[in-house]
Design a protein around this motif. Structure first.
Motif, PDB file in Angstrom:
ATOM      1  N   VAL A 505       0.852  -1.193   0.000  1.00 43.30           N
ATOM      2  CA  VAL A 505       0.000   0.000   0.000  1.00 43.30           C
ATOM      3  C   VAL A 505       0.886   1.241   0.000  1.00 43.30           C
ATOM      4  CG1 VAL A 505      -1.931  -1.122   1.170  1.00 43.30           C
ATOM      5  CG2 VAL A 505      -0.160  -0.018   2.527  1.00 43.30           C
ATOM      6  N   PRO A 506       0.504   2.271  -0.758  1.00 41.89           N
ATOM      7  CA  PRO A 506       1.258   3.539  -0.694  1.00 41.89           C
ATOM      8  C   PRO A 506       1.067   4.183   0.664  1.00 41.89           C
ATOM      9  CG  PRO A 506      -0.736   3.807  -1.992  1.00 41.89           C
ATOM     10  CD  PRO A 506      -0.634   2.337  -1.685  1.00 41.89           C
ATOM     11  N   ALA A 507       2.115   4.810   1.156  1.00 42.94           N
ATOM     12  CA  ALA A 507       2.035   5.407   2.497  1.00 42.94           C
ATOM     13  C   ALA A 507       3.044   6.531   2.631  1.00 42.94           C
ATOM     14  CB  ALA A 507       2.293   4.348   3.567  1.00 42.94           C
ATOM     15  N   ILE A 508       2.746   7.428   3.542  1.00 43.65           N
ATOM     16  CA  ILE A 508       3.679   8.483   3.939  1.00 43.65           C
ATOM     17  C   ILE A 508       4.093   8.200   5.375  1.00 43.65           C
ATOM     18  CG2 ILE A 508       4.006  10.954   4.319  1.00 43.65           C
ATOM     19  CD1 ILE A 508       1.910  11.465   2.183  1.00 43.65           C
ATOM     20  N   LEU A 509       5.374   8.062   5.613  1.00 43.44           N
ATOM     21  CA  LEU A 509       5.892   7.768   6.949  1.00 43.44           C
ATOM     22  C   LEU A 509       6.436   9.056   7.541  1.00 43.44           C
ATOM     23  CD1 LEU A 509       6.462   5.147   4.949  1.00 43.44           C
ATOM     24  CD2 LEU A 509       7.409   4.224   7.039  1.00 43.44           C
ATOM     25  N   TYR A 566       4.533   7.480  12.691  1.00 46.21           N
ATOM     26  CA  TYR A 566       3.203   7.664  12.114  1.00 46.21           C
ATOM     27  C   TYR A 566       3.242   7.213  10.650  1.00 46.21           C
ATOM     28  CZ  TYR A 566       1.473  10.300  16.109  1.00 46.21           C
ATOM     29  OH  TYR A 566       1.068  10.658  17.367  1.00 46.21           O
ATOM     30  N   VAL A 567       2.264   6.407  10.261  1.00 44.25           N
ATOM     31  CA  VAL A 567       2.165   5.906   8.889  1.00 44.25           C
ATOM     32  C   VAL A 567       0.808   6.308   8.337  1.00 44.25           C
ATOM     33  CG1 VAL A 567       2.223   3.888   7.390  1.00 44.25           C
ATOM     34  CG2 VAL A 567       3.670   3.963   9.437  1.00 44.25           C
ATOM     35  N   GLU A 568       0.808   7.211   7.340  1.00 39.69           N
ATOM     36  CA  GLU A 568      -0.429   7.659   6.701  1.00 39.69           C
ATOM     37  C   GLU A 568      -0.651   6.825   5.445  1.00 39.69           C
ATOM     38  OE1 GLU A 568      -0.142  11.807   5.934  1.00 39.69           O
ATOM     39  OE2 GLU A 568       0.483  12.310   7.984  1.00 39.69           O
ATOM     40  N   VAL A 569      -1.557   5.871   5.520  1.00 37.86           N
ATOM     41  CA  VAL A 569      -1.856   5.011   4.381  1.00 37.86           C
ATOM     42  C   VAL A 569      -2.638   5.816   3.345  1.00 37.86           C
ATOM     43  CG1 VAL A 569      -3.024   2.904   3.626  1.00 37.86           C
ATOM     44  CG2 VAL A 569      -1.835   2.959   5.831  1.00 37.86           C
ATOM     45  N   ARG A 570      -2.240   5.713   2.078  1.00 38.36           N
ATOM     46  CA  ARG A 570      -2.865   6.505   1.018  1.00 38.36           C
ATOM     47  C   ARG A 570      -3.705   5.620   0.102  1.00 38.36           C
ATOM     48  NH1 ARG A 570      -2.605  11.147   3.207  1.00 38.36           N
ATOM     49  NH2 ARG A 570      -3.199  12.030   1.193  1.00 38.36           N
ATOM     50  N   GLU A 571      -4.411   4.670   0.685  1.00 34.28           N
ATOM     51  CA  GLU A 571      -5.241   3.765  -0.094  1.00 34.28           C
ATOM     52  C   GLU A 571      -6.456   3.371   0.743  1.00 34.28           C
ATOM     53  OE1 GLU A 571      -3.478   0.428  -2.572  1.00 34.28           O
ATOM     54  OE2 GLU A 571      -4.476  -0.760  -1.024  1.00 34.28           O
ATOM     55  N   GLY A 572      -7.565   3.076   0.088  1.00 35.56           N
ATOM     56  CA  GLY A 572      -8.761   2.619   0.794  1.00 35.56           C
ATOM     57  C   GLY A 572      -9.291   3.684   1.742  1.00 35.56           C
ATOM     58  N   ARG A 573      -9.450   3.301   3.012  1.00 39.96           N
ATOM     59  CA  ARG A 573      -9.974   4.233   4.022  1.00 39.96           C
ATOM     60  C   ARG A 573      -8.911   5.212   4.517  1.00 39.96           C
ATOM     61  NH1 ARG A 573     -12.437  -0.654   4.825  1.00 39.96           N
ATOM     62  NH2 ARG A 573     -14.722  -0.646   4.966  1.00 39.96           N
ATOM     63  N   ARG A 574      -7.698   5.035   4.084  1.00 36.06           N
ATOM     64  CA  ARG A 574      -6.567   5.917   4.407  1.00 36.06           C
ATOM     65  C   ARG A 574      -6.408   6.138   5.921  1.00 36.06           C
ATOM     66  NH1 ARG A 574      -6.280  11.093   0.836  1.00 36.06           N
ATOM     67  NH2 ARG A 574      -8.199  11.618   1.937  1.00 36.06           N
ATOM     68  N   HIS A 578      -0.138   4.432  14.108  1.00 34.32           N
ATOM     69  CA  HIS A 578       0.943   4.825  15.016  1.00 34.32           C
ATOM     70  C   HIS A 578       1.626   3.539  15.464  1.00 34.32           C
ATOM     71  CE1 HIS A 578       2.401   7.164  18.782  1.00 34.32           C
ATOM     72  NE2 HIS A 578       3.183   7.405  17.754  1.00 34.32           N
ATOM     73  N   LEU A 579       2.791   3.261  14.892  1.00 30.16           N
ATOM     74  CA  LEU A 579       3.409   1.947  15.044  1.00 30.16           C
ATOM     75  C   LEU A 579       4.806   2.044  15.644  1.00 30.16           C
ATOM     76  CD1 LEU A 579       2.485   0.556  11.514  1.00 30.16           C
ATOM     77  CD2 LEU A 579       1.296   0.087  13.664  1.00 30.16           C
ATOM     78  N   PRO A 580       5.207   1.078  16.455  1.00 34.92           N
ATOM     79  CA  PRO A 580       6.583   1.033  16.944  1.00 34.92           C
ATOM     80  C   PRO A 580       7.516   0.415  15.904  1.00 34.92           C
ATOM     81  CG  PRO A 580       5.342  -0.787  17.872  1.00 34.92           C
ATOM     82  CD  PRO A 580       4.372   0.023  17.057  1.00 34.92           C
ATOM     83  N   VAL A 581       8.733   0.912  15.848  1.00 37.13           N
ATOM     84  CA  VAL A 581       9.758   0.327  14.973  1.00 37.13           C
ATOM     85  C   VAL A 581      10.347  -0.871  15.708  1.00 37.13           C
ATOM     86  CG1 VAL A 581      11.936   0.707  13.764  1.00 37.13           C
ATOM     87  CG2 VAL A 581      10.251   2.557  13.920  1.00 37.13           C
ATOM     88  N   THR A 582      10.103  -2.070  15.186  1.00 35.36           N
ATOM     89  CA  THR A 582      10.538  -3.288  15.879  1.00 35.36           C
ATOM     90  C   THR A 582      11.893  -3.799  15.405  1.00 35.36           C
ATOM     91  OG1 THR A 582       9.276  -4.603  14.283  1.00 35.36           O
ATOM     92  CG2 THR A 582       8.189  -4.037  16.357  1.00 35.36           C
ATOM     93  N   ALA A 583      12.337  -3.385  14.200  1.00 38.49           N
ATOM     94  CA  ALA A 583      13.633  -3.852  13.694  1.00 38.49           C
ATOM     95  C   ALA A 583      14.059  -2.982  12.527  1.00 38.49           C
ATOM     96  CB  ALA A 583      13.556  -5.325  13.265  1.00 38.49           C
ATOM     97  N   VAL A 584      15.359  -3.009  12.242  1.00 43.40           N
ATOM     98  CA  VAL A 584      15.920  -2.329  11.075  1.00 43.40           C
ATOM     99  C   VAL A 584      16.533  -3.398  10.177  1.00 43.40           C
ATOM    100  CG1 VAL A 584      17.643  -0.697  10.240  1.00 43.40           C
ATOM    101  CG2 VAL A 584      16.341  -0.182  12.305  1.00 43.40           C
TER     102      VAL A 584
END
Length: 788
Positions: A505-509, A566-574, A578-584
């Protein structure tokens, strides 16, 4: 009329033509790199800007699902918008024939009459479609050339589930497709992705968009902040399925060109100063030798009335003349090399024309740095000339006092013969000169080693991407999210051995003010066909409640494990997550973000949906499988891993990758120039000593050992230093080459350093041979008459 001192200058320059030429070569190559890189950067940038301006490339792109034409008027009426237009944009599939995979394509509308107000096209061959025609198209030139297609040919194209036979009437290039990749992919492949244009009425009918649009293009007034208009566009068109407006900076084609220019700029500021500094030191040694040999002449010149300033200026002219010759030669060669690379880039980036631009600042900078470096090296010697009085200059110099120097030869008196002790004594008595030679040779070796490491890094990137990480054979993408049961349909096809789902899904992080427009990829908890790995190349498992970031993306957003994003999903209900970074994760292509696919489905409130699938297949059933996939109406495109690998290798061996071969050639030449200079300087300084040894009964071989043994020790001492310098320089060069679109891993192979060491040894051997030849021709009487 030539002044006496100038005639003396020319005679002296001719006498040291070998050394002067080698030093001018080092200076010239440093200037060449700077002029070539700077000229290439300016040419690419000016060509890009001229192309964008001439064909009116939009500043803001506003994609939507479907919006009525009246909504465009609201944005067009904004006083900050200079021009606005709408168009239709759709996905399509081209059927290349029986037994071949469908080819992804993008369809774009042209106005029913005339040319587009924004995002115009450059017609390379043929003509534009007729206004009333529903089956005529203009095809992207790059795809046509890769496939051997010409105007007059026809294509079978599936648009919106319906099959059409379209006739090609023209070939075109476009400023928004300098770098062409299929949606969701990063590596360009001209043969596997097409773009075509057709009249709007016909395309609107194909995609059921009569009286509507699904993309708006905006040209902004000068000085307008694109983000302000992007925010307005998103709010205005949100009810019509706006997927997120974006500026020119986020257009994939422009983004790649921008990153390439940034990498070239980094290379232009890293390498040249190193070699200009080496040249300054070499000039210092050469001029010091000349001044020492011409003490008596200096005294006579001053006795005849020449001032200290005039005599000092005479020797400074020698230094500057060598620097100017090197800078002129480097500038001319840099122009030629820059032009050749620019023509190459013109083909690679599909520019229809080239605005070759020479930056006067690069010439001024090259000359200024060259002369400054040379002058600094010469002034250290010239100040002694200024201080000499005629009486002192015409007397033999006082023998140097070595009583306080460390007697290295004395330590090994019992185990070394006389010639060996002479070599060691020379090293201990002139540690500064020896250290300078060591550093110079080490610097040449470091550039060779680092460039070879970067070349290996490109190869490693390919192997890691398509062997360690991607273990599939094929990727199938769908036109829209489909139920997960579609995987079962794929798995039941003949030739499919294994499947693995994807959700993209397209997203803005966002992390504070740091943002990145990209994608959020849903993968199984433990991906098997396209693994996610850490810095140690170990597989990473995805945790259901968090997000895993690619290392370059984590750097862009300035986040680490445990931070919230913060991840702004640009598809569907958009939704905004707000997600934790669990790994790199360690990635080499793109800067993706990963999330466990089921957790992503729940967050989107669309559980059990997939965007694509990874497959392993049986090659024996390949053609049957291809036909079955083409018959699936929801398929948007298919990519074979073998094709993607070939495209990536082509990308790394052309365009951005080609610069590394130029750097490797320059490194080899510079390494030889530095080693040869060290050998010639040593011979010039010791010619009288060598002649004395021959008169005292030393054989030619023994005298040569005294000279060349010094070169051998200096070379051996330079090797470990070169390894260390190469390690550091590699990181600097890789930093310039790597972008957020692709990353070059730093993998230190012993073979690369072995090759760099071999290059230094070969340069030392050739230099030794040339100096040995001079030794065999040494006139003992003339050498013994020289006063030191």
């Amino acid at each position: 009329m030539v002044a006496p001192l100038d005639r003396k200058l020319l005679r002296g320059l001719w006498r040291i033509k070998g050394q002067a030429g080698a030093i001018a070569l080092v200076i010239g190559l440093g200037v060449l790199m700077q002029v070539m890189m700077t000229g290439l950067v300016n040419t690419l940038d000016e060509t890009r800007l001229a192309y964008y301006d001439r064909y009116r490339l939009a500043d803001v792109f506003v994609p939507v699902t479907r919006a009525p034409e009246r909504m465009a008027e609201r944005l067009a009426s904004d006083r900050r918008v200079a021009a606005a237009t709408t168009r239709i944009k759709g996905q399509a599939l081209i059927d290349p024939g029986e037994g071949a995979l469908p080819i992804r394509a993008q369809a774009l509308s042209l106005p029913d009459a005339g040319t587009p107000r924004l995002n115009d096209i450059y017609l390379a061959e043929g003509r534009l479609p007729r206004s009333a025609s529903a089956d005529e198209i203009v095809l992207l030139t790059a795809f046509a050339k890769a496939r051997g297609i010409a105007p007059g040919d026809s294509l079978d194209v599936t648009m919106n589930g319906a099959r059409h036979s379209l006739r090609i009437v023209g070939l075109a290039r476009a400023p928004e497709f300098l770098y062409t990749t299929a949606p969701g992919e990063l590596v360009p492949d001209d043969a596997r992705f097409a773009v075509f244009w057709m009249r709007r009425t016909a395309l609107a009918a194909a995609y059921d968009l009569r009286g509507a649009f699904n993309e708006m293009l905006l040209k902004l007034e000068r000085g307008t902040n694109p983000q302000a208009i992007i925010d307005v566009a998103d709010r205005t068109l949100a009810p019509f399925g706006a997927t997120g407006a974006y500026g020119l900076a986020d257009l994939p084609s422009n983004r790649f060109v921008t990153e390439e220019i940034r990498g070239l700029t980094s290379s232009a500021t890293t390498v040249p100063p190193i070699f200009l500094g080496i040249a300054a030191f070499l000039l210092y040694i050469v001029v010091a030798r000349i001044v020492q040999a011409e003490r008596e002449q200096i005294g006579l010149l001053k006795a005849f009335g020449y001032s200290g300033a005039e005599v000092s200026l005479h020797y400074l002219k020698l230094v500057v003349l060598i620097a100017v010759v090197g800078a002129v030669a480097g500038s001319i060669a840099g122009i030629s090399a820059g032009h050749a690379l620019a023509v190459f880039y013109q083909t690679y980036f599909k520019f229809p024309f080239l605005v070759f631009t020479l930056d006067p600042i690069s010439f001024v900078t090259g000359f200024a740095i060259s002369i400054l470096a040379a002058t600094m090296g010469g002034l250290a010697v010239v100040r002694h000339v200024f201080a000499l009085t005629p009486a002192v200059a015409m007397r033999p110099p006082a023998p140097p006092d070595y009583s306080r120097t460390f007697d290295l030869a004395g330590v090994f008196r019992r185990v070394l013969d006389q010639p060996s002790r002479m070599v060691l004594r020379r090293l201990s008595r002139y540690p500064g000169r020896m250290l300078g030679s060591v550093v110079g040779i080490a610097a040449g070796m470091a550039l060779s080693a680092s460039t070879l490491t970067v070349v290996s890094g490109f190869t490693t990137a390919v192997d890691l991407s398509f062997t360690v990480m991607n273990r599939s054979d094929m990727t199938v993408m769908f036109t829209h999210p489909v139920p997960r049961k579609t995987l079962l349909e794929l798995r039941r096809m003949d030739g499919v051995q294994r499947t693995e789902p994807l959700r993209i899904v397209p997203a803005i992080l966002r992390n504070g003010t740091n943002t990145y427009r990209g994608t959020l990829e849903g993968r199984p908890q433990e991906p098997a066909l396209n693994r996610i790995i850490d810095a140690n190349e170990e597989p990473l498992a995805l945790r259901g409640g968090g997000i895993t970031l690619a290392e370059p993306l984590a750097d862009i957003l300035k986040v680490r494990t445990g931070d919230m994003l913060y991840v702004e999903v640009r598809e569907g209900r958009r939704p905004v997550l707000h997600l934790p970074v669990t790994a790199v994760a360690q990635t080499l292509l793109g800067a993706p973000a990963f999330m466990e696919i089921d957790a992503l489905g729940r967050a989107l409130n669309e559980p059990g949906r997939i965007s694509g699938a990874l497959l392993t297949i049986d090659s024996a059933s390949r053609e049957t499988l291809y036909q079955a996939i083409k018959d699936m109406p929801a398929v948007a495109g298919v990519t074979l891993k073998a094709d993607a690998r070939t495209a990536l290798v082509d990308l790394m061996n052309t365009g951005p990758g080609s610069v590394r071969y130029v750097m490797l050639l320059v490194a080899a030449i510079i390494t030889f120039g530095i080693v040869y200079n060290a050998a010639r300087i040593a011979f010039a300084e010791r010619s009288r000593d060598l002649a004395s040894l021959r008169v005292m009964g030393f054989t030619r071989a023994e005298a040569g050992f005294v000279l060349l043994g010094e070169l051998a020790i200096v070379t051996l001492l330079a090797i470990p230093l070169g390894i260390g310098l190469g390690y550091g320089l590699t990181w600097a060069i890789v930093e310039g080459f790597s972008t957020d679109l692709y990353q070059i891993p730093v993998v230190f192979h012993a073979s690369n350093y072995g090759a760099a060491i071999l290059a230094v040894v070969i340069a030392a051997t050739v230099s030794a041979f040339l100096v040995w030849r001079n030794l065999t021709r040494l006139d003992l009487v003339s050498a013994l008459k020289t006063r030191d």
